[in-house]
Design an enzyme around this catalytic site. Sequence first.
Site, PDB file in Angstrom:
ATOM      1  N   HIS A  13       0.852  -1.191   0.000  1.00 21.53           N
ATOM      2  CA  HIS A  13       0.000   0.000   0.000  1.00 21.53           C
ATOM      3  C   HIS A  13       0.882   1.233   0.000  1.00 21.53           C
ATOM      4  CE1 HIS A  13       0.790   0.642   4.228  1.00 21.53           C
ATOM      5  NE2 HIS A  13       0.303  -0.555   4.545  1.00 21.53           N
TER       6      HIS A  13
ATOM      7  N   HIS B 120       4.012   1.609   2.304  1.00 14.68           N
ATOM      8  CA  HIS B 120       5.248   0.913   1.916  1.00 14.68           C
ATOM      9  C   HIS B 120       5.990   1.715   0.853  1.00 14.68           C
ATOM     10  CE1 HIS B 120       2.521  -2.625   2.987  1.00 14.68           C
ATOM     11  NE2 HIS B 120       3.375  -2.508   3.990  1.00 14.68           N
TER      12      HIS B 120
ATOM     13  N   CYS C  15       1.136  -9.120  20.137  1.00 19.78           N
ATOM     14  CA  CYS C  15       0.209  -8.704  19.084  1.00 19.78           C
ATOM     15  C   CYS C  15       0.704  -9.275  17.763  1.00 19.78           C
ATOM     16  CB  CYS C  15       0.114  -7.184  19.000  1.00 19.78           C
ATOM     17  SG  CYS C  15      -0.791  -6.667  17.521  1.00 19.78           S
TER      18      CYS C  15
ATOM     19  N   CYS D  11       1.486  -6.661  14.975  1.00 18.48           N
ATOM     20  CA  CYS D  11       2.810  -6.017  15.109  1.00 18.48           C
ATOM     21  C   CYS D  11       3.927  -7.049  15.055  1.00 18.48           C
ATOM     22  CB  CYS D  11       2.979  -5.313  16.450  1.00 18.48           C
ATOM     23  SG  CYS D  11       1.775  -4.084  16.883  1.00 18.48           S
TER      24      CYS D  11
ATOM     25  N   CYS E 259      -4.534  -3.707  21.122  1.00 22.50           N
ATOM     26  CA  CYS E 259      -3.366  -3.033  20.542  1.00 22.50           C
ATOM     27  C   CYS E 259      -3.855  -1.771  19.828  1.00 22.50           C
ATOM     28  CB  CYS E 259      -2.671  -3.961  19.550  1.00 22.50           C
ATOM     29  SG  CYS E 259      -1.607  -3.075  18.406  1.00 22.50           S
TER      30      CYS E 259
ATOM     31  N   HIS F 243      -3.518  -2.142  15.903  1.00 21.73           N
ATOM     32  CA  HIS F 243      -4.252  -3.174  15.156  1.00 21.73           C
ATOM     33  C   HIS F 243      -5.667  -3.415  15.674  1.00 21.73           C
ATOM     34  CE1 HIS F 243      -0.059  -3.873  13.997  1.00 21.73           C
ATOM     35  NE2 HIS F 243      -0.601  -4.129  12.830  1.00 21.73           N
TER      36      HIS F 243
ATOM     37  N   LYS G  29      -5.224   5.869  10.373  1.00 23.85           N
ATOM     38  CA  LYS G  29      -4.336   4.876   9.790  1.00 23.85           C
ATOM     39  C   LYS G  29      -5.141   4.072   8.759  1.00 23.85           C
ATOM     40  CE  LYS G  29      -1.153   1.338  10.905  1.00 23.85           C
ATOM     41  NZ  LYS G  29       0.066   0.994  11.449  1.00 23.85           N
TER      42      LYS G  29
ATOM     43  N   LYS H 164      -8.278  -1.892   5.770  1.00 24.49           N
ATOM     44  CA  LYS H 164      -9.325  -2.392   4.864  1.00 24.49           C
ATOM     45  C   LYS H 164     -10.697  -2.189   5.478  1.00 24.49           C
ATOM     46  CE  LYS H 164      -6.907  -5.581   1.947  1.00 24.49           C
ATOM     47  NZ  LYS H 164      -5.979  -6.581   2.371  1.00 24.49           N
TER      48      LYS H 164
HETATM   49  N1  MSP Z   1       8.537  -6.593   8.441  1.00 26.20           N
HETATM   50  C1  MSP Z   1       8.640  -5.502   9.330  1.00 26.20           C
HETATM   51  C2  MSP Z   1       9.963  -4.785   9.173  1.00 26.20           C
HETATM   52  C3  MSP Z   1      11.175  -5.632   9.340  1.00 26.20           C
HETATM   53  S1  MSP Z   1      12.629  -4.764   9.037  1.00 26.20           S
HETATM   54  C4  MSP Z   1      13.840  -5.700   9.636  1.00 26.20           C
HETATM   55  C5  MSP Z   1       7.493  -4.532   9.079  1.00 26.20           C
HETATM   56  N2  MSP Z   1       6.897  -4.600   7.905  1.00 26.20           N
HETATM   57  S2  MSP Z   1       5.648  -3.718   7.437  1.00 26.20           S
HETATM   58  O1  MSP Z   1       5.336  -4.192   6.115  1.00 26.20           O
HETATM   59  O2  MSP Z   1       4.622  -3.755   8.405  1.00 26.20           O
HETATM   60  O3  MSP Z   1       6.057  -2.218   7.401  1.00 26.20           O
HETATM   61  C6  MSP Z   1       7.281  -1.791   7.001  1.00 26.20           C
HETATM   62  C7  MSP Z   1       7.387  -0.302   6.815  1.00 26.20           C
HETATM   63  O4  MSP Z   1       6.258   0.266   6.180  1.00 26.20           O
HETATM   64  C8  MSP Z   1       7.581   0.460   8.108  1.00 26.20           C
HETATM   65  O5  MSP Z   1       8.609   1.422   7.934  1.00 26.20           O
HETATM   66  C9  MSP Z   1       6.278   1.135   8.318  1.00 26.20           C
HETATM   67  O6  MSP Z   1       6.406   2.294   9.041  1.00 26.20           O
HETATM   68  C10 MSP Z   1       5.891   1.420   6.881  1.00 26.20           C
HETATM   69  N3  MSP Z   1       4.490   1.668   6.821  1.00 26.20           N
HETATM   70  C11 MSP Z   1       3.472   0.787   6.917  1.00 26.20           C
HETATM   71  N4  MSP Z   1       2.306   1.479   6.923  1.00 26.20           N
HETATM   72  C12 MSP Z   1       2.548   2.810   6.827  1.00 26.20           C
HETATM   73  C13 MSP Z   1       1.792   3.961   6.645  1.00 26.20           C
HETATM   74  N5  MSP Z   1       0.481   3.957   6.627  1.00 26.20           N
HETATM   75  N6  MSP Z   1       2.474   5.121   6.466  1.00 26.20           N
HETATM   76  C14 MSP Z   1       3.842   5.176   6.357  1.00 26.20           C
HETATM   77  N7  MSP Z   1       4.564   4.119   6.509  1.00 26.20           N
HETATM   78  C15 MSP Z   1       3.963   2.951   6.912  1.00 26.20           C
HETATM   79  O7  MSP Z   1       7.204  -3.738   9.950  1.00 26.20           O
END
Ligand code: MSP
Length: 473
Positions: A19, A22, A127, A130, A144, A147, A297, A300
């Site tokens: 999304h 990422h 959680c 997380c 949490c 979530h 945040k 879905k």
């Molecule tokens: N898998 C772990 C990270 C392991 S690193 C050794 C993880 N993955 S994640 O897919 O949940 O998220 C990764 C990154 O995406 C994080 O930096 C997180 O902050 C970012 N984002 C996820 N949702 C976000 C938003 N809505 N806005 C900005 N960044 C966000 O955590």
Amino acid sequence: MKDKFYITTPIYYANASPHIGHAYTTIKADVLTRWKKSLGKEVFFSVGMDEHGLKIQDKALEIGKEPQQLVDEVSSEFKKLWEDLDIDYTGFVRTTDAKHKEAVRKVLTFFYDKGAIYKGVYKGLYCVGCEQFIAKSQLIDGKCPDHGKVPEIFEEENYLLAMKALQPELVKKIESDELQITPSKRKNEVLSFLKQELQDISISRPKEKVSWGIALPFDEGHVSYVWFDAFLNYLTVFGWDGDNEKIPEFFPPDAQFVGKDILRVHSTIWPAILLHLGLFLPKEIYAHGLILSGGKKMSKTLGNVVDPKKLIDEYGKDAVRYYLMRHTPSFEDGEISYERFREVYNADLANGLGNLTSRILKMSESYLDEPIEPQLGDLDSKYKEYMENYEFNKAMDFIWEKIGALDLKIQETQPFKLIKTDEKQAKKIVTELVKGLFSTAQRLEPFMPATAERIKQAITANKMPEPLFLRKN
Ligand code: MSP
């Protein structure tokens, strides 16, 4: 020899399609990569996928797929998105790669043999969203806050990683900026957390609870905790085999990009692993805010998820890069919605940059006999400062001020009228405008590489390009 610079993004959970959040972390890291390369550095930029753990196991079960099939599909989607967004990454690592798993097992054995991992009982709340332990004090209505789910109660015999004894060293390194945490507000948050008692943490789960993971070499009845496995990606992305005597030459990272939600683990568990391995800590961890939609945040259930693929299809990759880098603050949470995106696109790109480029190049094509040969100019110190401090939105504001100034110059000097009365002066003004446009393209390069390239090519050919951005209704 070029200076080496190592930039990382977190590896993303392979449980669902990417999304906009990422894309946000990854585009930021890409902007820094391109900026550092433009300064002549040799950059290694790592991205990848986090493919083990309960979250993925649960999702595979829910949709009736094998976990491996699920992570294969999701990983290709992420890879495709990075290509569609022009992400200039050097290495793409997956935690289900055989080499990665082998390295993790080697590290686990090394830690177990030296006593950094020991068997114990762990009690706490967990959680799954997380993939982290959560303190009772963090819960809101027993759930949490990120979530909205009630955490699992967790009391298990498993393996723990010694962290407690590392506390003073960690505090010292963060306080002195040997491991710099940016911005300082987040550094202070991490320090206040670290100054409470740091607990040894569980780094394994019994196989009957979580089977989708890397089995511990010294006890096959347990699998490695997903974060322990995941952190090592920052080393295995180089093909590292787990031998701490043979460390990749780019290591340690110069800049690690993370969202503020995963800063705490990155500034506790990750450095603890490195200290146990006897390696240097990252030089800097930069934590950005989250992207919210309608003040919330994205999720879905709320129906406020913004899909990067949809935006790319409609507006193009550089528009997505533009929005995320300019219209979100550098350190705090930002906002996105389809509606706001369209407004900004029309105002700043279609009417702003796109229109200016057409106007200048139309005049230059008609009035100048041959293309001008613009030189790469010195970049302004303010712009450089913003780039070095990750204040990308300010660097972009700075570029748009220059765009505004070029627009004003056209309005004030009206070269399209002047050409009839004072050709020489009109040509001189148009030449200046083209040069100004060229340096705008140069500053835009880290942010909007394809657009910058199109502007430069049009200048070199002295030809008005097809509109860079079509207005959308
Ligand atoms: N898998 C772990 C990270 C392991 S690193 C050794 C993880 N993955 S994640 O897919 O949940 O998220 C990764 C990154 O995406 C994080 O930096 C997180 O902050 C970012 N984002 C996820 N949702 C976000 C938003 N809505 N806005 C900005 N960044 C966000 O955590």
